[in-house]
Design an enzyme around this catalytic site. Structure first.
Site, PDB file in Angstrom:
ATOM      1  N   TRP A 148       0.883  -1.189   0.000  1.00 28.01           N
ATOM      2  CA  TRP A 148       0.000   0.000   0.000  1.00 28.01           C
ATOM      3  C   TRP A 148       0.910   1.226   0.000  1.00 28.01           C
ATOM      4  O   TRP A 148       1.658   1.439   0.952  1.00 28.01           O
ATOM      5  CB  TRP A 148      -0.902   0.031   1.237  1.00 28.01           C
ATOM      6  CG  TRP A 148      -1.890   1.173   1.200  1.00 28.01           C
ATOM      7  CD1 TRP A 148      -1.613   2.517   1.261  1.00 28.01           C
ATOM      8  CD2 TRP A 148      -3.317   1.084   1.084  1.00 28.01           C
ATOM      9  NE1 TRP A 148      -2.766   3.253   1.181  1.00 28.01           N
ATOM     10  CE2 TRP A 148      -3.823   2.397   1.075  1.00 28.01           C
ATOM     11  CE3 TRP A 148      -4.208   0.010   0.985  1.00 28.01           C
ATOM     12  CZ2 TRP A 148      -5.190   2.684   0.988  1.00 28.01           C
ATOM     13  CZ3 TRP A 148      -5.564   0.295   0.905  1.00 28.01           C
ATOM     14  CH2 TRP A 148      -6.048   1.616   0.906  1.00 28.01           C
ATOM     15  N   GLU A 220       7.782  -1.457   1.570  1.00 26.76           N
ATOM     16  CA  GLU A 220       7.580  -1.142   2.993  1.00 26.76           C
ATOM     17  C   GLU A 220       8.384  -2.162   3.804  1.00 26.76           C
ATOM     18  O   GLU A 220       8.281  -3.362   3.520  1.00 26.76           O
ATOM     19  CB  GLU A 220       6.114  -1.332   3.392  1.00 26.76           C
ATOM     20  CG  GLU A 220       5.107  -0.437   2.729  1.00 26.76           C
ATOM     21  CD  GLU A 220       3.697  -1.056   2.784  1.00 26.76           C
ATOM     22  OE1 GLU A 220       3.074  -1.038   3.856  1.00 26.76           O
ATOM     23  OE2 GLU A 220       3.236  -1.557   1.744  1.00 26.76           O
ATOM     24  N   ASP A 253       9.569   2.869   1.732  1.00 24.48           N
ATOM     25  CA  ASP A 253       8.429   3.657   2.203  1.00 24.48           C
ATOM     26  C   ASP A 253       8.244   3.392   3.699  1.00 24.48           C
ATOM     27  O   ASP A 253       7.768   2.338   4.100  1.00 24.48           O
ATOM     28  CB  ASP A 253       7.186   3.230   1.395  1.00 24.48           C
ATOM     29  CG  ASP A 253       5.897   3.893   1.869  1.00 24.48           C
ATOM     30  OD1 ASP A 253       5.927   4.642   2.873  1.00 24.48           O
ATOM     31  OD2 ASP A 253       4.847   3.655   1.235  1.00 24.48           O
ATOM     32  N   GLN A 256       4.756   4.232   7.975  1.00 23.03           N
ATOM     33  CA  GLN A 256       4.311   3.767   9.299  1.00 23.03           C
ATOM     34  C   GLN A 256       5.480   3.363  10.194  1.00 23.03           C
ATOM     35  O   GLN A 256       5.388   3.428  11.410  1.00 23.03           O
ATOM     36  CB  GLN A 256       3.367   2.575   9.129  1.00 23.03           C
ATOM     37  CG  GLN A 256       2.126   2.925   8.328  1.00 23.03           C
ATOM     38  CD  GLN A 256       1.002   1.928   8.497  1.00 23.03           C
ATOM     39  OE1 GLN A 256       1.005   1.095   9.391  1.00 23.03           O
ATOM     40  NE2 GLN A 256       0.014   2.008   7.637  1.00 23.03           N
ATOM     41  N   LYS A 282       3.066   9.582   7.561  1.00 21.41           N
ATOM     42  CA  LYS A 282       2.216   9.514   8.761  1.00 21.41           C
ATOM     43  C   LYS A 282       2.916   9.911  10.077  1.00 21.41           C
ATOM     44  O   LYS A 282       2.495  10.822  10.765  1.00 21.41           O
ATOM     45  CB  LYS A 282       1.705   8.094   8.936  1.00 21.41           C
ATOM     46  CG  LYS A 282       0.811   7.620   7.823  1.00 21.41           C
ATOM     47  CD  LYS A 282       0.486   6.168   8.005  1.00 21.41           C
ATOM     48  CE  LYS A 282      -0.363   5.607   6.899  1.00 21.41           C
ATOM     49  NZ  LYS A 282      -1.794   5.873   7.041  1.00 21.41           N
ATOM     50  N   ARG A 416      -3.759  -4.765  13.251  1.00 23.84           N
ATOM     51  CA  ARG A 416      -2.569  -3.923  13.219  1.00 23.84           C
ATOM     52  C   ARG A 416      -2.555  -3.142  14.531  1.00 23.84           C
ATOM     53  O   ARG A 416      -3.424  -2.288  14.751  1.00 23.84           O
ATOM     54  CB  ARG A 416      -2.631  -2.962  12.039  1.00 23.84           C
ATOM     55  CG  ARG A 416      -2.800  -3.679  10.718  1.00 23.84           C
ATOM     56  CD  ARG A 416      -2.591  -2.760   9.558  1.00 23.84           C
ATOM     57  NE  ARG A 416      -3.627  -1.743   9.419  1.00 23.84           N
ATOM     58  CZ  ARG A 416      -3.546  -0.722   8.580  1.00 23.84           C
ATOM     59  NH1 ARG A 416      -2.473  -0.564   7.849  1.00 23.84           N
ATOM     60  NH2 ARG A 416      -4.524   0.130   8.481  1.00 23.84           N
TER      61      ARG A 416
HETATM   62  C1  LIG Z   1       3.142   2.323   3.849  1.00 25.78           C
HETATM   63  C2  LIG Z   1       2.225   3.406   3.378  1.00 25.78           C
HETATM   64  N1  LIG Z   1       2.627   4.217   2.410  1.00 25.78           N
HETATM   65  C3  LIG Z   1       1.855   5.213   1.950  1.00 25.78           C
HETATM   66  C4  LIG Z   1       0.603   5.415   2.469  1.00 25.78           C
HETATM   67  C5  LIG Z   1      -0.253   6.518   1.910  1.00 25.78           C
HETATM   68  O1  LIG Z   1      -0.235   7.585   2.762  1.00 25.78           O
HETATM   69  P1  LIG Z   1      -1.384   8.710   2.665  1.00 25.78           P
HETATM   70  O2  LIG Z   1      -2.655   8.040   3.013  1.00 25.78           O
HETATM   71  O3  LIG Z   1      -0.919   9.727   3.671  1.00 25.78           O
HETATM   72  O4  LIG Z   1      -1.348   9.237   1.277  1.00 25.78           O
HETATM   73  C6  LIG Z   1       0.141   4.605   3.481  1.00 25.78           C
HETATM   74  C7  LIG Z   1      -1.212   4.843   4.042  1.00 25.78           C
HETATM   75  O5  LIG Z   1      -1.804   4.025   4.676  1.00 25.78           O
HETATM   76  C8  LIG Z   1       0.965   3.570   3.960  1.00 25.78           C
HETATM   77  O6  LIG Z   1       0.558   2.742   4.926  1.00 25.78           O
END
Ligand SMILES: Cc1ncc(COP(=O)(O)O)c(C=O)c1O
Length: 449
Positions: A148, A220, A253, A256, A282, A416
């Protein structure tokens, strides 16, 4: 959305007929369902509903509020900057912006020297992907099939855990490989999960599908929306080596995982690698919209020479940048990275104790204060039991605990669990006891059979 039906409590102030009617009539629904409560305020580790009932927030809002809600120093920074220096013409620079860029260079390893300050995670990944394309002159982006990365065009093209259908073509050159999943291994040798063999097989497929334009891999470190899948130790290093061998960049990324949550400032540090591009969001704003793309001097210079454009309304806004500076200051000053490790241990051992008592808890995984708990019908079959997860989530909320479960098609639900780093031992214990009570009462009620 009918709180009266959900709660069976007609006197509840959450049952505000006008509120729910207007919500139904005037909101665009953007995914999932709404909690059947009206949240009036949030403070520390709790949110409070219309009845004034305290609900322990075990997901830090949308996985972001690592300092809890309404942290007094953040309140102070926001009110000061609202008065003195809020939002500007995007071509103007301010001290909070340059300070934050310098601070990010200081808390990341050498090779992550320059930052672009934006608002959301999707936006940061969008910019990172654009930079990778511009710098390499190529366009293929590989991600995990459980990823994601956001809802904007490029980020959603690299998002495979949800939302792909119905919007026409994803970006040309979008490729996916399976994320390693030790709890449900696909590649076994001599009875052992062999993630390296899985990775090599996946890259073999990437090589066969590629048109010779591999630009970047985006990953991630813990795939959160994909079911809290924690990459095995050494995986990121193996991934980086495979990227380097193909001239691809590695984008990590840490929306989180960044800023201390996993018990390290950044989760990638565990593997001793440095990503070519790091994205933060975030947790950097601890609940306020702030994101960053961090990369090397060389990559930034190459992109700049080639005319890199990512000019947005809120790029380099001083107010959120000032919040980011304060967030980092508090994390370092209050030893919140160590605290995430310590509190995470407490939470994990509590979850493991629950796992011992209830065979519907298949797996407990994750790092620091970013843990996943997978719910199954029973441990032997590992069969998904989505209705059980949903019922436990619902019961937790009734009992005063906000839990977030991801339900992936064909997979069990995964909770989570990511409380703020400022959470106390007593709050962790309270959350664990509510969770156990919810599991016990759902099982006693025969939900899921
Ligand atoms: C790992 C990761 N990257 C990017 C995003 C996207 O972030 P945003 O919702 O602030 O655009 C999320 C959102 O849940 C995320 O969990």
């Amino acid at each position: 959305m009918d709180a009266m039906q959900q709660d069976g409590n007609e006197a509840s102030a959450n049952v505000d007929e006008k509120f729910w009617r207007q919500a139904g009539d005037h909101l665009i629904r953007y995914g999932g369902s709404f909690a059947p409560l009206i949240i009036e305020r949030a403070s520390g580790s709790y949110v409070y509903d219309a009845d004034g009932r305290a609900i322990l927030d075990f997901t830090s809002g949308q996985m972001s509020a690592i300092l809890g809600h309404g942290h007094p120093e953040i309140v102070e920074v926001v009110s000061h900057h609202m008065r003195e220096l809020d939002h500007l013409f995007s071509g103007m620079l301010t001290r909070p912006v340059v300070d934050l860029a310098a601070k990010l260079a200081e808390i990341t390893p050498p090779g992550l020297d320059r930052s672009l300050l934006l608002s959301t995670g999707g936006e940061a990944n969008e910019a990172a992907i654009k930079m990778a394309k511009l710098a390499t002159g190529k366009y293929e982006i590989v991600g995990f099939a459980q990823s994601w990365h956001g809802m904007t065009g490029g980020a959603s093209s690299a998002t495979y855990s949800a939302g792909r259908r119905g919007y026409g073509p994803a970006a040309v050159g979008s490729l996916a490989i399976p994320a390693p999943y030790p709890y449900r291994p696909r590649f076994e040798r001599a009875g052992h999960y062999d993630w390296l063999a899985e990775l090599d097989y996946a890259f073999d497929l990437v090589d066969r599908q590629s048109t010779g334009n591999l630009a970047a891999f985006i990953a991630e470190p813990i795939l959160s929306s994909g079911g809290m899948i924690d990459l095995p130790v050494g995986y990121l290093a193996a991934l980086k080596a495979r990227c380097e061998a193909r001239g691809m960049l590695l984008i990590v990324d840490e929306a989180q995982t960044g800023l201390g949550r996993t018990g390290a400032m950044f989760a990638f540090e565990r593997d001793g690698i440095v990503p070519d591009i790091l994205t933060l969001s975030k947790t950097l704003g601890a609940g306020l919209p702030l994101a960053a793309v961090v990369t090397s001097k060389e990559l930034e210079e190459r992109c700049h020479e080639r005319g890199f454009l990512f000019y947005t309304t809120h790029v380099s806004d001083p107010l959120p940048a000032a919040v980011g500076n304060k967030v980092i200051e508090i994390i370092l000053r209050d030893s919140l990275i160590e605290r995430a490790r310590e509190a995470g241990e407490r939470l994990r051992s509590g979850l493991e104790a629950i796992q011992q008592r209830y065979p519907i808890v298949g797996d407990v995984r994750g790092r620091g204060l970013m843990l996943g708990m997978e719910v199954v019908r029973d441990r032997a079959s590992k069969e998904p039991a989505p209705e059980l997860g949903a019922a436990i989530t619902h019961r937790c909320l009734e009992l005063g605990l906000s839990m977030n479960i991801v339900q992936l098609p064909g997979l069990a639900g995964v909770f989570r669990i990511a409380p703020p780093l400022t959470t106390t031992d007593a709050e962790i214990d309270l959350g664990l006891s509510i969770l156990e009570e919810a599991i016990a009462s759902v099982l006693a009620g025969g939900v899921g059979g």
